[in-house]
Motif scaffolding. Structure first.
Motif, short mmCIF file in Angstrom:
data_model
loop_
_atom_site.label_atom_id
_atom_site.label_comp_id
_atom_site.label_asym_id
_atom_site.label_seq_id
_atom_site.Cartn_x
_atom_site.Cartn_y
_atom_site.Cartn_z
N UNK A 25 0.87 -1.18 -0.01
CA UNK A 25 -0.04 -0.16 0.04
C UNK A 25 0.85 1.22 0.08
N UNK A 26 0.28 2.36 -0.06
CA UNK A 26 0.97 3.91 -0.14
C UNK A 26 1.66 3.77 1.22
N UNK A 27 2.66 4.31 1.51
CA UNK A 27 3.43 4.41 2.75
C UNK A 27 3.27 5.55 3.44
N UNK A 28 3.18 5.30 4.76
CA UNK A 28 2.72 6.35 5.55
C UNK A 28 3.71 6.92 6.50
N UNK A 29 4.05 8.12 7.04
CA UNK A 29 4.78 8.75 7.71
C UNK A 29 4.73 8.30 9.12
N UNK A 30 3.74 7.71 9.54
CA UNK A 30 3.81 7.02 11.00
C UNK A 30 3.38 5.63 10.56
N UNK A 31 4.32 4.87 10.54
CA UNK A 31 4.11 3.31 10.09
C UNK A 31 3.73 2.46 11.51
N UNK A 146 20.12 10.87 -0.16
CA UNK A 146 19.76 10.13 -1.10
C UNK A 146 18.37 10.50 -1.67
N UNK A 147 18.14 11.69 -2.46
CA UNK A 147 16.88 12.05 -2.90
C UNK A 147 16.06 11.27 -3.77
N UNK A 148 16.75 10.42 -4.46
CA UNK A 148 16.21 9.53 -5.43
C UNK A 148 15.94 8.13 -4.87
N UNK A 149 16.33 7.59 -3.81
CA UNK A 149 15.82 6.39 -3.21
C UNK A 149 14.33 6.39 -3.05
N UNK A 150 13.83 5.31 -3.24
CA UNK A 150 12.53 4.70 -2.86
C UNK A 150 12.08 5.25 -1.61
N UNK A 151 11.19 6.07 -1.06
CA UNK A 151 10.66 6.35 0.25
C UNK A 151 11.76 6.95 1.01
N UNK A 152 12.56 7.75 0.36
CA UNK A 152 13.57 8.52 0.94
C UNK A 152 12.95 9.57 1.66
N UNK A 153 12.21 10.32 1.71
CA UNK A 153 11.44 11.18 2.65
C UNK A 153 10.52 10.42 3.69
N UNK A 154 10.80 9.18 3.94
CA UNK A 154 10.03 8.55 5.09
C UNK A 154 11.25 7.65 5.79
N UNK A 197 8.91 -3.48 1.65
CA UNK A 197 7.85 -3.19 2.75
C UNK A 197 8.09 -1.38 2.99
N UNK A 198 7.19 -1.08 3.17
CA UNK A 198 7.01 0.29 3.67
C UNK A 198 8.06 0.55 4.96
N UNK A 199 8.74 1.67 4.95
CA UNK A 199 9.54 2.02 6.08
C UNK A 199 8.97 1.82 7.38
N UNK A 200 9.73 1.10 8.27
CA UNK A 200 9.13 1.07 9.75
C UNK A 200 8.02 -0.09 9.98
#
Length: 393
Positions: A25-31, A146-154, A197-200
């Motif tokens: 699913x779309x990843x959330x900032x609060x996993x 690493x701005x281009x890494x997947x989920x880098x902002x999370x 998987x989504x971070x966290x």
């Protein structure tokens, strides 16, 4: 479960994850974490007085017993670098055997071995020192580097330390090969893959994450990682036989073996970078771990946090006995050593382990230059020799 089987399973965990969903699913900032069960080092461990010195020599009788155990190991591996340290009593270390079997070449005293992923604890320690100095924060996201890494902002630095980022491990890819690759190349290999998987939300061992931590250290320190390790850990702790491999640089490291045959891949050992390019000895590994637990590397609260919220490395269906924190492992082997704090490593031609055993109040490090024999088996042999000696004395 035997220690031999345990070690094999732990090494397999470097390229596997537990319970990963097929569709993400779309990843959330609060996993919401849904991975393997977690545990932390028991409070009783921290009641030990880790500040006691390990200087001096162990009793001659104990040294003889440990030496006999080492001689038996050498029936199965070309050479070994081992150390046993008991706080308040002293240290025994030995390097014996053949640095290379074909042609036969005796190992030199204090000759380094590749110690693979045991290097992760040193990488984590430097990162956490930078956190203590407020040059980094565990909650910093990696998009800054690493701005281009997947989920880098999370993805956070703490998730890289704990292997909960979801980034694929570069060495698990069929395209990895054996030629030397730069840190930028191995990071690109891992981040080019779809996240696991989504971070966290889960746990999966990833060498890519630790390579990224190495780059972050270099950016913050403004110096190569090898120099940062030397300045912060190797020189202050007098780890005189510890060095990070670099491509094209000859070092007097023992030759690795696979099923008794020499492995000639010196530059390949430089590829893991911050994830496992270290060469060292049993004595230096014990010295570092004693300093870490004694609060000489990081404040005690930071060290304790390294051993909290540790996911099982193999998941509930494999009878897990190893848990992973921030650059450290917690082992629990009831029919063997019992509880241990440390880290294992394996790379082409070598296996290694370093651990503190609370029940026996002892640090043990073992490195073999043979990939097919787990270093944990050597640790168990030395610990049995110590326990037998104590019963008789």
């Amino acid at each position: 479960m035997s220690l031999l089987k345990i070690s094999s399973a732990v090494l397999l965990a470097t390229s596997m994850s537990w319970g990963l969903a097929q569709a993400q699913p779309a990843c959330a900032p609060s996993p919401v974490y849904a991975g393997p069960p977690m545990r932390s080092a028991p409070d009783a461990v921290w009641q030990k007085d880790f500040r006691r010195s390990i200087d001096g020599e162990l009793p001659a009788g104990l040294q003889a017993s440990l030496g006999n155990a080492l001689d038996k190991m050498l029936q199965h591996v070309p050479a070994a670098s081992v150390a046993v340290a008991i706080p308040g009593e002293g240290t025994w270390s030995a390097t014996r055997g053949l640095a290379r079997k074909e042609p036969p070449q005796p190992v030199a005293p204090e000759q380094p071995f590749q110690v693979a992923s045991t290097a992760k604890t040193l990488t984590a320690a430097v990162v956490l020192q930078l956190v203590e100095e407020r040059k980094l924060a565990l909650g910093d996201t990696i998009d800054r580097w690493f701005p281009d890494a997947p989920n880098a902002g999370l993805i956070t630095i703490e998730q890289l330390l704990r292997h909960t980022s979801g980034i694929v491990s570069f060495n698990a890819l069929p395209t990895f090969g054996t030629a030397y690759r730069t840190p930028a190349e191995i990071i690109a290999l891992g981040t080019a893959q779809k996240p696991q998987f989504c971070p966290g939300t889960n746990w999966s061992y990833t060498n890519t994450g630790y390579a990224m931590l190495g780059v972050i250290v270099e950016k913050v320190e403004g110096a190569p990682l090898a120099d940062a390790l030397a300045k912060r850990l190797i020189r202050p702790l007098s780890l005189t036989h510890t060095v990070m491999r670099r491509p094209g640089v000859e070092l007097p490291v023992a030759t690795g073996h696979a099923a008794g045959r020499p492995v000639d891949a010196p530059d390949q050992y430089a590829t893991p970078y911050a994830a496992g390019a270290l060469a060292s000895t049993g004595g230096d590994l014990v010295r570092f771990w004693h300093a870490l637990l004694a609060g000489r590397v990081l404040p005690e609260a930071s060290v304790h946090r390294m051993f909290t919220a540790m996911p099982a490395m193999l998941g509930p269906y494999a009878g897990s006995n190893s848990f992973y924190g921030m650059g450290v492992q917690l082992y629990d082997v009831p029919d063997g050593p019992g509880l241990m704090l440390g880290h294992s490593g394996g790379i082409e031609g070598f296996t290694s382990v370093v651990a503190y055993v609370p029940a026996d109040d002892v640090y043990i490090a073992v490195s073999f230059n043979e990939k097919s024999v787990p270093a944990e088996a050597g640790l168990w042999a030395l610990l049995r020799a110590l326990r037998a000696y104590r019963v008789l004395n």
